[in-house]
Design an enzyme around this catalytic site. Structure first.
Site, short mmCIF file in Angstrom:
data_model
loop_
_atom_site.label_atom_id
_atom_site.label_comp_id
_atom_site.label_asym_id
_atom_site.label_seq_id
_atom_site.Cartn_x
_atom_site.Cartn_y
_atom_site.Cartn_z
N SER A 144 0.78 -1.27 0.06
CA SER A 144 0.12 0.02 0.17
C SER A 144 0.84 1.10 -0.05
CB SER A 144 -0.96 0.11 1.08
OG SER A 144 -2.00 1.19 0.98
N HIS A 186 -4.05 -0.65 -4.78
CA HIS A 186 -5.84 -1.11 -4.37
C HIS A 186 -6.28 -0.43 -5.63
CE1 HIS A 186 -4.97 -1.02 0.02
NE2 HIS A 186 -4.36 0.07 -0.15
N GLU A 213 -5.02 -5.11 -5.06
CA GLU A 213 -5.23 -5.77 -3.62
C GLU A 213 -4.66 -7.35 -3.68
OE1 GLU A 213 -8.61 -4.66 -1.60
OE2 GLU A 213 -8.10 -2.71 -1.65
#
EC number: 3.4.15.6
Length: 282
Positions: A144, A186, A213
């Protein structure tokens, strides 16, 4: 100048044992197969791994750091340590630097990529991590926010779900482990294609990498990218872009981008950064 091969024999496919950089799109499986985290553990040395977990991007660094520490200890890592860095001065801490000299893998957690860069950019600790990664001495992973910082140019924030425009994306300087890429994470889960295109419109010399993800783009030292996980890695190559109106339109007006090359890669697919060529799973 030596001629670069344009064909990639199967025998040249990357091995799975040496150090690498794992760029993870976030929300990786931490409970069941843990394929991505297990791959990091293996590339960091497996049962001989000494892992440094840096949760500085998170607002709850101890909570998230302890979670990853437990996971890697359950896998059988020899040593794990959470480097709870909350102040830039800690980037000069001899204790942390000594552990980085001894470790075989560094894991950067999710959170806020601007916070992570603000705490660690240009510190002796981060410079040493970069040096050891570049020398192939340690494996690096970032998930992330920890993925967003991998390029020289970094997507720091923005919106999703609109057409490409300059106001859609906020850019900053990342930590530059893989300078030639711009990462968004994401990716399909949060509809960020337009955001990545907006970033690439201003930096067409960079390669756009959108990572879903529970998906990882694993970068080998010799230029290979291998896809691991449940989703896809989207590669946007604008290096032959023939036209964009990016500098001519207002901040919220649509951007034109002509002659882009887009690749969608799934588990087991490969891409060679130097040859700019995807290779399906063998």
């Amino acid at each position: 100048m030596p001629q670069i091969e344009t064909e990639i024999p199967a025998s040249h496919m990357p091995p799975s044992t040496k150090t690498a950089i794992l760029v993870i799109g976030g929300a990786e499986d931490k409970v069941h197969g843990r394929e991505i985290l297990h791959t990091f553990w293996l590339r960091a040395g497996g049962s001989d791994a000494a892992i440094a977990i840096i949760p500085s991007a998170s607002r709850e660094p101890l909570l998230i750091g302890d979670r990853y520490q437990q996971i890697f200890e359950e896998m059988g890592a020899k040593f794990t340590k959470v480097l709870d860095i909350r102040d830039r001065e800690q980037g000069e801490d001899p204790y942390f630097q000594e552990y980085i000299e001894q470790c075989t893998g560094v894991f950067l957690t999710g959170g806020d990529q601007l916070r992570l860069c603000g705490l660690l950019a240009d510190t002796p600790l981060m410079e040493r991590i970069r040096g050891r990664v570049q020398q192939g001495e340690i494996t690096l992973a970032g998930t992330s926010a920890g993925a967003a910082i991998m390029g020289h140019h970094m997507i720091a924030g923005g919106s999703s779900g609109e057409c490409p425009n300059r106001a859609l994306v906020d850019m900053a300087i990342g930590l530059g482990f893989i300078p030639e890429i711009i990462v968004d994470q994401h990716f399909h889960n949060r509809n960020r294609m337009a955001r990545l295109l907006s970033a690439i419109s201003n930096h067409p010399e960079r390669l756009g990498i959108g990572i879903d993800e529970d998906t990882c783009a694993l970068f080998e030292k010799d230029g290979w990218l291998r896809v691991i996980g449940r989703g896809t890695v989207t590669i946007v190559d604008a290096r032959e872009m023939s036209y964009t109106n990016q500098t001519e339109v207002g901040a919220t007006e649509p951007i034109s981008l002509h002659n882009l090359r887009v690749h969608i890669l799934s588990h087991g697919d490969n891409y060679h950064l130097h040859l700019q060529k995807p290779v399906p799973k063998q």
